[in-house]
Design an enzyme around this catalytic site. Structure first.
Site, PDB file in Angstrom:
ATOM      1  N   LYS A 191       0.859  -1.192   0.000  1.00  0.00           N
ATOM      2  CA  LYS A 191       0.000   0.000   0.000  1.00  0.00           C
ATOM      3  C   LYS A 191       0.890   1.235   0.000  1.00  0.00           C
ATOM      4  CE  LYS A 191      -4.291   1.204   2.400  1.00  0.00           C
ATOM      5  NZ  LYS A 191      -4.994   1.041   3.680  1.00  0.00           N
TER       6      LYS A 191
HETATM    7  C1  E4P Z   1      -8.321   1.446   4.117  1.00  0.00           C
HETATM    8  O1  E4P Z   1      -7.575   1.175   3.223  1.00  0.00           O
HETATM    9  C2  E4P Z   1      -8.318   2.776   4.741  1.00  0.00           C
HETATM   10  O2  E4P Z   1      -7.106   3.005   5.369  1.00  0.00           O
HETATM   11  C3  E4P Z   1      -9.476   2.907   5.683  1.00  0.00           C
HETATM   12  O3  E4P Z   1     -10.651   2.424   5.054  1.00  0.00           O
HETATM   13  C4  E4P Z   1      -9.658   4.308   6.202  1.00  0.00           C
HETATM   14  O4  E4P Z   1     -10.844   4.371   6.945  1.00  0.00           O
HETATM   15  P1  E4P Z   1     -11.166   5.575   7.952  1.00  0.00           P
HETATM   16  O5  E4P Z   1     -11.360   6.817   7.152  1.00  0.00           O
HETATM   17  O6  E4P Z   1     -12.414   5.140   8.660  1.00  0.00           O
HETATM   18  O7  E4P Z   1      -9.973   5.681   8.875  1.00  0.00           O
END
Ligand code: E4P
Length: 217
Positions: free
Chosen positions: A83
């Site tokens: 990522k």
């Molecule tokens: C996933 O890849 C993201 O990091 C996550 O969905 C972020 O979610 P949030 O905005 O609730 O922290």
């Protein structure tokens, strides 16, 4: 649409796996911090539990260190997806990993222009953050719809991974918008099955059945 769990909590993953609905897992630095565990250890454990793609995020902000971190994360297991943030360095690292056959998830996407760059960089997944965009006064689901059109018009193969989803309505809207996958926290995942009329209907059926005195077994 594939459903991923957005967590670094192994107990939560073990709890949800028997549903047969967990197609992968996403983590981020905040979720790893919340788990209180070493990133390599927890990612290895998750990869052994879930066959699908497991996103593990690099934390460096410069290209060279991002690539070193990504290489290390990718070496943990074949199902690791590296990522990377939607920055010029992150996109450059995305291209480097694409060229060597390592899958990537380009994260923190908030615009169609950013999604275009992620696809051009060869990202396997792009993660538009629906809930955070809504919090910002914009419309996260509209962003998913626009990226779907953009990718289809130009034939990009990057998969749209709807992220930052806060409730079941977000998940169904992401599916209708044509997202390839959605990642959601366990509470939202569990809430997908709930409907008050299902509970009410089941209660009524069981009450009526009880009056028959019968047993199926
Ligand atoms: C996933 O890849 C993201 O990091 C996550 O969905 C972020 O979610 P949030 O905005 O609730 O922290």
């Amino acid at each position: 649409m594939k459903l991923f769990l957005d967590t670094a909590d192994v107990a939560v993953i073990k709890d949800m796996l028997p549903t047969g609905m967990v197609d992968g897992v996403t983590t981020n630095p905040s979720l790893i911090a919340k788990s209180g565990r070493n990133i390599a250890e927890v990612i290895a454990e998750i990869c052994a539990l879930v066959e699908g793609p497991i996103s593990a995020e690099a934390v460096a902000t410069d290209f060279e260190t991002m690539v070193k971190e990504g290489d290390k994360l990718a070496a943990i297991a074949p199902n690791v997806v590296v990522k990377l943030p939607l920055t010029w360095d992150g996109l450059r690292a995305t291209r480097t990993f694409a060229d060597k056959g390592i899958r990537t998830n380009v994260t923190l996407c908030f615009s169609t222009a950013q999604a275009l760059l992620a696809a051009k960089a060869g990202a396997t997944f792009v993660s538009p953050f629906v809930g955070r965009l809504d919090d910002h006064g914009a419309n996260g689901i509209e962003l998913l719809e626009d990226i779907r059109v953009l990718y289809d018009v130009h034939g990009f193969e990057t998969q749209i991974l709807a992220a930052s989803l806060r409730h079941p309505g977000h998940v169904s809207a992401a599916a209708i918008a044509g997202a390839d996958a959605a990642t959601l926290p366990a509470d939202t995942f569990k809430a997908l099955v709930k409907h008050p009329l299902t509970d009410k209907g089941l209660d009524a059926f069981l009450a009526d059945w009880g009056k028959t005195g019968q047993s199926i077994l």
